[in-house]
Write a protein that holds these residues in place. Structure first.
Motif, PDB file in Angstrom:
ATOM      1  N   GLU A   1      -2.253  -7.058   0.921  1.00 53.78           N
ATOM      2  CA  GLU A   1      -1.173  -7.572   1.558  1.00 53.78           C
ATOM      3  C   GLU A   1      -0.082  -6.808   1.409  1.00 53.78           C
ATOM      4  O   GLU A   1       0.504  -7.213   1.867  1.00 53.78           O
ATOM      5  CB  GLU A   1      -1.165  -9.210   1.450  1.00 53.78           C
ATOM      6  N   GLN A   2       0.322  -5.906  -0.095  1.00 57.01           N
ATOM      7  CA  GLN A   2       0.906  -5.443  -0.399  1.00 57.01           C
ATOM      8  C   GLN A   2       0.463  -3.828  -0.464  1.00 57.01           C
ATOM      9  O   GLN A   2       0.122  -3.217  -1.603  1.00 57.01           O
ATOM     10  CB  GLN A   2       2.343  -5.595  -1.583  1.00 57.01           C
ATOM     11  N   ALA A   3       1.140  -3.150   1.342  1.00 57.49           N
ATOM     12  CA  ALA A   3       0.894  -1.962   0.589  1.00 57.49           C
ATOM     13  C   ALA A   3       1.414  -0.850  -0.097  1.00 57.49           C
ATOM     14  O   ALA A   3       2.525  -1.147  -1.208  1.00 57.49           O
ATOM     15  CB  ALA A   3       1.579  -0.815   1.455  1.00 57.49           C
ATOM     16  N   TYR A   4       0.581   0.002  -0.587  1.00 57.26           N
ATOM     17  CA  TYR A   4       1.201   1.036  -2.147  1.00 57.26           C
ATOM     18  C   TYR A   4       1.730   0.074  -2.816  1.00 57.26           C
ATOM     19  O   TYR A   4       2.721   0.496  -3.980  1.00 57.26           O
ATOM     20  CB  TYR A   4       2.078   1.593  -2.046  1.00 57.26           C
ATOM     21  N   ARG A   5       0.677  -1.464  -3.258  1.00 56.35           N
ATOM     22  CA  ARG A   5       1.059  -1.713  -5.069  1.00 56.35           C
ATOM     23  C   ARG A   5      -0.313  -1.525  -5.814  1.00 56.35           C
ATOM     24  O   ARG A   5      -1.075  -2.247  -5.047  1.00 56.35           O
ATOM     25  CB  ARG A   5       1.249  -2.966  -4.510  1.00 56.35           C
TER      26      ARG A   5
ATOM     27  N   GLU B   1       2.405  -1.565 -13.785  1.00 53.42           N
ATOM     28  CA  GLU B   1       2.665  -1.671 -12.207  1.00 53.42           C
ATOM     29  C   GLU B   1       3.677  -1.375 -11.597  1.00 53.42           C
ATOM     30  O   GLU B   1       4.733  -0.844 -12.699  1.00 53.42           O
ATOM     31  CB  GLU B   1       2.476  -3.530 -12.243  1.00 53.42           C
ATOM     32  N   ASN B   2       3.457  -1.121 -10.537  1.00 56.94           N
ATOM     33  CA  ASN B   2       5.031  -0.692  -9.793  1.00 56.94           C
ATOM     34  C   ASN B   2       5.539  -1.681  -8.297  1.00 56.94           C
ATOM     35  O   ASN B   2       4.356  -2.305  -7.752  1.00 56.94           O
ATOM     36  CB  ASN B   2       4.989   0.340  -9.102  1.00 56.94           C
ATOM     37  N   LYS B   3       6.547  -1.997  -8.283  1.00 60.16           N
ATOM     38  CA  LYS B   3       7.313  -3.322  -7.568  1.00 60.16           C
ATOM     39  C   LYS B   3       7.898  -2.490  -6.201  1.00 60.16           C
ATOM     40  O   LYS B   3       7.776  -3.025  -5.560  1.00 60.16           O
ATOM     41  CB  LYS B   3       8.236  -3.618  -8.013  1.00 60.16           C
ATOM     42  N   SER B   4       7.730  -1.109  -6.978  1.00 59.85           N
ATOM     43  CA  SER B   4       7.703  -0.304  -5.120  1.00 59.85           C
ATOM     44  C   SER B   4       7.086   0.805  -5.638  1.00 59.85           C
ATOM     45  O   SER B   4       6.399   1.142  -6.395  1.00 59.85           O
ATOM     46  CB  SER B   4       9.894   0.085  -4.804  1.00 59.85           C
ATOM     47  N   LEU B   5       7.508   1.749  -4.358  1.00 63.60           N
ATOM     48  CA  LEU B   5       6.454   2.947  -4.769  1.00 63.60           C
ATOM     49  C   LEU B   5       6.720   3.946  -5.778  1.00 63.60           C
ATOM     50  O   LEU B   5       6.525   4.444  -6.102  1.00 63.60           O
ATOM     51  CB  LEU B   5       7.099   4.317  -3.312  1.00 63.60           C
ATOM     52  N   THR B   6       8.091   4.183  -6.225  1.00 57.03           N
ATOM     53  CA  THR B   6       8.697   4.303  -6.994  1.00 57.03           C
ATOM     54  C   THR B   6       9.256   3.567  -8.644  1.00 57.03           C
ATOM     55  O   THR B   6       9.315   4.266  -9.530  1.00 57.03           O
ATOM     56  CB  THR B   6      10.012   4.955  -7.250  1.00 57.03           C
ATOM     57  N   ASP B   7       9.353   2.341  -8.009  1.00 60.18           N
ATOM     58  CA  ASP B   7       9.819   1.571  -9.926  1.00 60.18           C
ATOM     59  C   ASP B   7       8.414   0.921 -10.246  1.00 60.18           C
ATOM     60  O   ASP B   7       8.177   0.337 -10.032  1.00 60.18           O
ATOM     61  CB  ASP B   7      10.556   0.314  -9.163  1.00 60.18           C
TER      62      ASP B   7
END
Length: 150
Positions: free
Chosen positions: A86-90, A116-122
């Motif tokens: 449901e969330q791309a790139y997670r 895990e990542n919350k965003s692409l860089t986090d």
């Protein structure tokens, strides 16, 4: 009679050449998939190495939080990679590495790090498990060296 022997020899020669060509062709076909699989494995290892390099700062943080200082480490393996459709790139990635003191000297500790990542860089550390390897455990059997390409 000599003419019959000559024709017979020519036919046998043609048949033997056909058999030889067929054998070479079959050998070529059976060997080709093995090479393709090996190249694919090298590619996967190379991608693992890239991902491991990307996650390396989180590894250093986990080591420093556990020991209070930085130790040397070798990558072992990726245990699990989960995605959220449901969330791309997670992603949630679990991987293992082993730490050691100085030039590959014991004591060895096997870290299992879940990030895990919350965003692409986090990227953040979600969980850390550490187990001291026993004296009879050979870490080289569970870890691998990085790929070297030329």
């Amino acid at each position: 009679m000599d003419k019959i022997h000559t024709i017979y020899r020519q036919e046998v020669g043609v048949i033997l050449r056909k058999i030889l060509i067929l054998a070479c062709f079959i050998t070529l076909i059976t060997i080709s998939p093995v090479k393709a699989e090996t190249d694919h494995s090298r590619y996967e290892f190379l991608l693992e190495d890239i991902l491991y390099t990307f996650l390396f700062p989180l590894q250093l943080k986990a080591i420093e939080d556990y020991f209070g200082e930085i130790y040397l480490a070798d990558f072992c393996k990726f245990v699990e990679v989960k995605t959220n459709p449901e969330q791309a790139y997670r992603y949630e990635i679990t991987y293992q590495f082993v730490t050691y003191e100085r030039a590959i000297m014991p004591p060895y500790h096997l870290f299992t790090l879940k990030v895990e990542n919350k965003s692409l860089t986090d990227w953040t550390i979600k969980d850390v498990k550490v187990r001291k390897l026993g004296e009879n455990e050979d870490y080289t059997k569970i870890c691998r060296k990085p790929m070297i390409t030329r």
